[in-house]
Design a protein around this motif. Structure first.
Motif, PDB file in Angstrom:
ATOM      1  N   GLU A 197     -58.481 -67.069   0.318  1.00  0.00           N
ATOM      2  CA  GLU A 197     -57.200 -67.385  -0.583  1.00  0.00           C
ATOM      3  C   GLU A 197     -57.394 -68.660  -1.588  1.00  0.00           C
ATOM      4  O   GLU A 197     -57.041 -68.735  -2.570  1.00  0.00           O
ATOM      5  N   LEU A 198     -58.109 -69.460  -0.918  1.00  0.00           N
ATOM      6  CA  LEU A 198     -58.445 -70.992  -1.669  1.00  0.00           C
ATOM      7  C   LEU A 198     -59.337 -70.832  -2.941  1.00  0.00           C
ATOM      8  O   LEU A 198     -59.072 -71.143  -4.101  1.00  0.00           O
ATOM      9  N   ASP A 205     -57.872 -67.798 -11.437  1.00  0.00           N
ATOM     10  CA  ASP A 205     -56.605 -68.431 -12.080  1.00  0.00           C
ATOM     11  C   ASP A 205     -56.195 -67.475 -13.209  1.00  0.00           C
ATOM     12  O   ASP A 205     -56.931 -67.241 -14.282  1.00  0.00           O
ATOM     13  N   PRO A 206     -54.834 -66.804 -13.329  1.00  0.00           N
ATOM     14  CA  PRO A 206     -54.446 -66.115 -14.354  1.00  0.00           C
ATOM     15  C   PRO A 206     -54.448 -66.890 -15.699  1.00  0.00           C
ATOM     16  O   PRO A 206     -54.307 -66.225 -16.514  1.00  0.00           O
ATOM     17  N   LYS A 207     -54.179 -68.205 -15.552  1.00  0.00           N
ATOM     18  CA  LYS A 207     -54.118 -69.093 -16.956  1.00  0.00           C
ATOM     19  C   LYS A 207     -55.494 -69.032 -17.456  1.00  0.00           C
ATOM     20  O   LYS A 207     -55.386 -69.316 -18.695  1.00  0.00           O
ATOM     21  N   LYS A 208     -56.382 -68.751 -16.970  1.00  0.00           N
ATOM     22  CA  LYS A 208     -57.759 -68.820 -17.584  1.00  0.00           C
ATOM     23  C   LYS A 208     -58.415 -67.272 -17.821  1.00  0.00           C
ATOM     24  O   LYS A 208     -58.453 -66.288 -16.960  1.00  0.00           O
ATOM     25  N   ASN A 209     -58.527 -66.877 -19.040  1.00  0.00           N
ATOM     26  CA  ASN A 209     -58.865 -65.533 -19.436  1.00  0.00           C
ATOM     27  C   ASN A 209     -60.217 -65.618 -20.177  1.00  0.00           C
ATOM     28  O   ASN A 209     -59.957 -65.480 -21.399  1.00  0.00           O
ATOM     29  N   PRO A 210     -61.351 -65.397 -19.465  1.00  0.00           N
ATOM     30  CA  PRO A 210     -61.618 -65.244 -18.205  1.00  0.00           C
ATOM     31  C   PRO A 210     -61.708 -66.617 -17.570  1.00  0.00           C
ATOM     32  O   PRO A 210     -62.069 -67.590 -18.346  1.00  0.00           O
ATOM     33  N   PHE A 254     -63.963 -76.401  -3.627  1.00  0.00           N
ATOM     34  CA  PHE A 254     -65.338 -76.317  -3.453  1.00  0.00           C
ATOM     35  C   PHE A 254     -65.986 -75.858  -2.235  1.00  0.00           C
ATOM     36  O   PHE A 254     -67.097 -75.488  -1.963  1.00  0.00           O
ATOM     37  N   SER A 255     -65.182 -75.988  -1.214  1.00  0.00           N
ATOM     38  CA  SER A 255     -65.749 -75.565   0.107  1.00  0.00           C
ATOM     39  C   SER A 255     -65.357 -74.290   0.640  1.00  0.00           C
ATOM     40  O   SER A 255     -65.258 -74.001   2.118  1.00  0.00           O
ATOM     41  N   ALA A 256     -64.563 -73.722  -0.291  1.00  0.00           N
ATOM     42  CA  ALA A 256     -63.821 -72.271   0.092  1.00  0.00           C
ATOM     43  C   ALA A 256     -65.031 -71.371   1.108  1.00  0.00           C
ATOM     44  O   ALA A 256     -66.165 -70.912   0.589  1.00  0.00           O
ATOM     45  N   GLY A 257     -64.546 -71.112   2.267  1.00  0.00           N
ATOM     46  CA  GLY A 257     -65.306 -70.187   3.192  1.00  0.00           C
ATOM     47  C   GLY A 257     -66.190 -70.760   3.967  1.00  0.00           C
ATOM     48  O   GLY A 257     -67.030 -70.227   4.684  1.00  0.00           O
TER      49      GLY A 257
END
Length: 307
Positions: A197-198, A205-210, A254-257
């Protein structure tokens, strides 16, 4: 027999072709000076870490480790005195789309002062080749170093991978899927699970495409979910995999997972360590005073796992 000879001849002809690295891209601004300009207001005491070659350290630059037609992939090798040296291969960051192998020269040079050979590698960025090209490139660099170990006084059985940010994720994934070729991994502020999720909150992020990750995978998570899962180092935890040192900033994204991967590693009997540097931005390893504690933690880890 003829098809085999034809393949070998074709490979020899390709290797004999002149090749070069692409010209510098002015839009590629992930480097220490540009990052310093972004951080110095909030961290006025920082200084860009030095990259002066220490006495007794030899640099062998621009070694081609892979070639695709006229395209060269190169590495730089830094060696202290000695023979059968343990090797640390550094993978630069830059969101899979930017960055330079020179990013890790300051850390590489400090490791040579502890008896390690250090290698900085370039790899294909997402604008040139999507996932898994970068991972394959890093593994190709490891194979090249193993094949040329005697020539440069390296120990082919003592190779570690290290990287920062996107390079930390690439180093982890390349290391955990490289069989016995890699003996230890240092992941500096790189993701361990793209599907958490993080991670998705930022990388999808939907605001960044891509987004940076979306550009690397060729699609958003909903469109290319299998690739997002496949590129997550956490998916490859297994007994006998290389131990990992996680060095993190104070920026949780940046520590996701990381914690979940460490727990899974412990469950299968594989060592892991974690060092989090307080009050640090992402890209802390480019700067003093943060580089030295990063080096100290890395050396202590390598002494245990790459003796």
């Amino acid at each position: 027999m003829m098809p085999v000879l034809s393949v070998l001849l074709a490979a020899a002809l390709v290797a004999a072709l002149p090749c070069s690295e692409p010209a510098p891209d002015p839009s590629n601004t992930y480097d220490a000076p540009h990052t310093y300009d972004k951080l110095v207001r909030d961290y006025p005491a920082i200084q860009i870490a030095g990259d002066t070659l220490p006495a007794g350290v030899r640099k062998t630059a621009d070694l081609t480790y892979a070639q695709y037609g006229a395209r060269c992939l190169k590495l730089d090798l830094y060696r202290p005195a000695g023979d059968r040296l343990p090797v640390v291969v550094f993978v630069h960051g830059g969101g899979w789309k930017a960055g330079f192998r020179s990013e890790f020269v300051p850390m590489a040079l400090r490791l040579t002062q502890h008896g390690y050979a250090a290698v900085t590698v370039s790899y294909r960025l997402s604008g040139e080749a999507r996932y898994p090209a970068a991972v394959q490139d890093v593994q190709a660099a490891v194979r090249w170093l193993r094949a040329h170990a005697a020539e440069f006084g390296l120990d082919p059985n003592r190779i570690a991978l290290a990287g920062g940010s996107a390079g930390g994720q690439i180093a982890s994934l390349a290391g955990v899927t490289a069989g016995d070729a890699v003996k230890a991994i240092i992941n500096i502020d790189g993701l361990s699970d793209f599907t958490s999720e993080l991670a998705l909150r930022y990388e999808d992020d939907p605001k960044k495409n891509p987004s940076s990750a979306g550009a690397w995978f060729g699609g958003r998570y909903a469109e290319t979910a299998a690739l997002w899962r496949e590129a997550s180092p956490i998916r490859y935890v297994h007994a006998g995999m290389p131990p990992i040192l996680f060095i993190g900033s104070a920026q949780p994204r940046f520590s996701a997972g990381r914690e979940e991967m460490m727990a899974q590693m412990a469950a299968v009997g594989v060592a892991s360590d974690k060092v989090v540097l307080p009050d640090t931005p992402h890209s802390f390893w480019l700067f003093d005073p943060w580089l030295q504690p990063t080096v100290d933690a890395s050396v202590a880890f390598l002494h245990r796992h790459l003796p």
